[in-house]
Scaffold this motif. Structure first.
Motif, PDB file in Angstrom:
ATOM      1  N   ALA A  14       0.663  -1.331  -0.016  1.00  0.00           N
ATOM      2  CA  ALA A  14       0.124  -0.164   0.058  1.00  0.00           C
ATOM      3  C   ALA A  14       0.862   1.395  -0.073  1.00  0.00           C
ATOM      4  CB  ALA A  14      -0.866  -0.179   1.099  1.00  0.00           C
ATOM      5  N   SER A  15       2.198   1.199  -0.007  1.00  0.00           N
ATOM      6  CA  SER A  15       3.155   2.359   0.270  1.00  0.00           C
ATOM      7  C   SER A  15       2.861   2.757  -1.115  1.00  0.00           C
ATOM      8  CB  SER A  15       4.581   1.781   0.512  1.00  0.00           C
ATOM      9  OG  SER A  15       5.448   2.796   0.521  1.00  0.00           O
ATOM     10  N   PRO A  16       3.084   4.409  -1.069  1.00  0.00           N
ATOM     11  CA  PRO A  16       3.368   5.275  -2.275  1.00  0.00           C
ATOM     12  C   PRO A  16       4.628   5.006  -3.185  1.00  0.00           C
ATOM     13  CG  PRO A  16       3.181   6.633  -0.477  1.00  0.00           C
ATOM     14  CD  PRO A  16       2.909   5.307   0.068  1.00  0.00           C
ATOM     15  N   ASP A  17       5.534   4.430  -2.237  1.00  0.00           N
ATOM     16  CA  ASP A  17       6.861   4.268  -2.596  1.00  0.00           C
ATOM     17  C   ASP A  17       7.254   2.922  -3.206  1.00  0.00           C
ATOM     18  OD1 ASP A  17       9.826   3.852  -3.265  1.00  0.00           O
ATOM     19  OD2 ASP A  17      10.049   3.755  -1.049  1.00  0.00           O
ATOM     20  N   GLY A  24       5.563  -8.504  -8.041  1.00  0.00           N
ATOM     21  CA  GLY A  24       4.422  -8.738  -8.963  1.00  0.00           C
ATOM     22  C   GLY A  24       3.781  -7.285  -9.279  1.00  0.00           C
ATOM     23  N   ARG A  25       3.494  -6.818  -8.289  1.00  0.00           N
ATOM     24  CA  ARG A  25       3.083  -5.096  -8.479  1.00  0.00           C
ATOM     25  C   ARG A  25       4.067  -4.332  -9.124  1.00  0.00           C
ATOM     26  NH1 ARG A  25       0.926  -0.420  -3.994  1.00  0.00           N
ATOM     27  NH2 ARG A  25       0.334   0.629  -5.695  1.00  0.00           N
ATOM     28  N   LEU A  26       5.453  -4.260  -8.863  1.00  0.00           N
ATOM     29  CA  LEU A  26       5.981  -3.581  -9.652  1.00  0.00           C
ATOM     30  C   LEU A  26       6.187  -3.925 -11.156  1.00  0.00           C
ATOM     31  CD1 LEU A  26       9.269  -3.847  -7.348  1.00  0.00           C
ATOM     32  CD2 LEU A  26       8.064  -1.698  -8.211  1.00  0.00           C
TER      33      LEU A  26
END
Length: 159
Positions: A14-17, A24-26
């Motif tokens: 959930a981080s904005p960083d 996977g999200r990256l």
């Protein structure tokens, strides 16, 4: 009981960083960014990320819609939509198969061939992805993505 302090524990999806996101999200976020940039470039020729592979495969010669779908790794329905748009732009033609009227033969036009040549610039495509990387980092990214892209995990190596 020992507390796990490994890198997976520190990640915060959930981080904005982005450095805190799971791989996977990256990969998904990077893919969407590259696709947006690439589509913006291809829009100059009324093409997109789905239509460019069609032109690439048709460079080798005419194909049936089924063969083209298989070569692009998409469904015939998806191919049909892509081809309809490309037919309207004059980049491909669809004609009845000489031996089977139920099938169509798809061929690239001269306009399609020219659009492919100028739009598919490899250096530009590479720079859209690797613009902030060193040459060494870009090569490392290429090797790692090739491993991740393999359909058979048993064949994965990073050598």
């Amino acid at each position: 009981m020992q507390e796990d302090s490994g890198p997976a524990r520190a990640l915060d999806p959930a981080s904005p960083d982005p450095a805190q996101w799971p791989v996977g999200r990256l990969l998904s976020a990077a893919s969407r960014r590259v696709e947006r940039d690439w589509n913006a470039h291809l829009a100059n020729w009324d093409l997109n990320h789905a239509s460019l592979p069609v032109l690439a495969h048709l460079q080798r010669g005419p194909m049936s819609q089924r063969e083209l779908a298989a070569a692009c790794g998409v469904t015939e329905q998806t191919t049909s939509r892509v081809l309809a748009r490309m037919e309207r732009t004059g980049y491909v033609t669809r004609s009845p198969h000489p031996d089977d009227r139920r099938r169509h033969v798809i061929a690239i036009t001269d306009a399609g061939r020219q659009a492919f040549i100028v739009s598919a610039d490899r250096d530009l495509a590479e720079n859209l992805v690797t613009r902030d990387l060193t040459a060494e980092q870009a090569e490392q990214l290429r090797r790692l993505l090739a491993v991740v892209a393999l359909p058979d995990p048993a064949r994965r190596t990073t050598d």
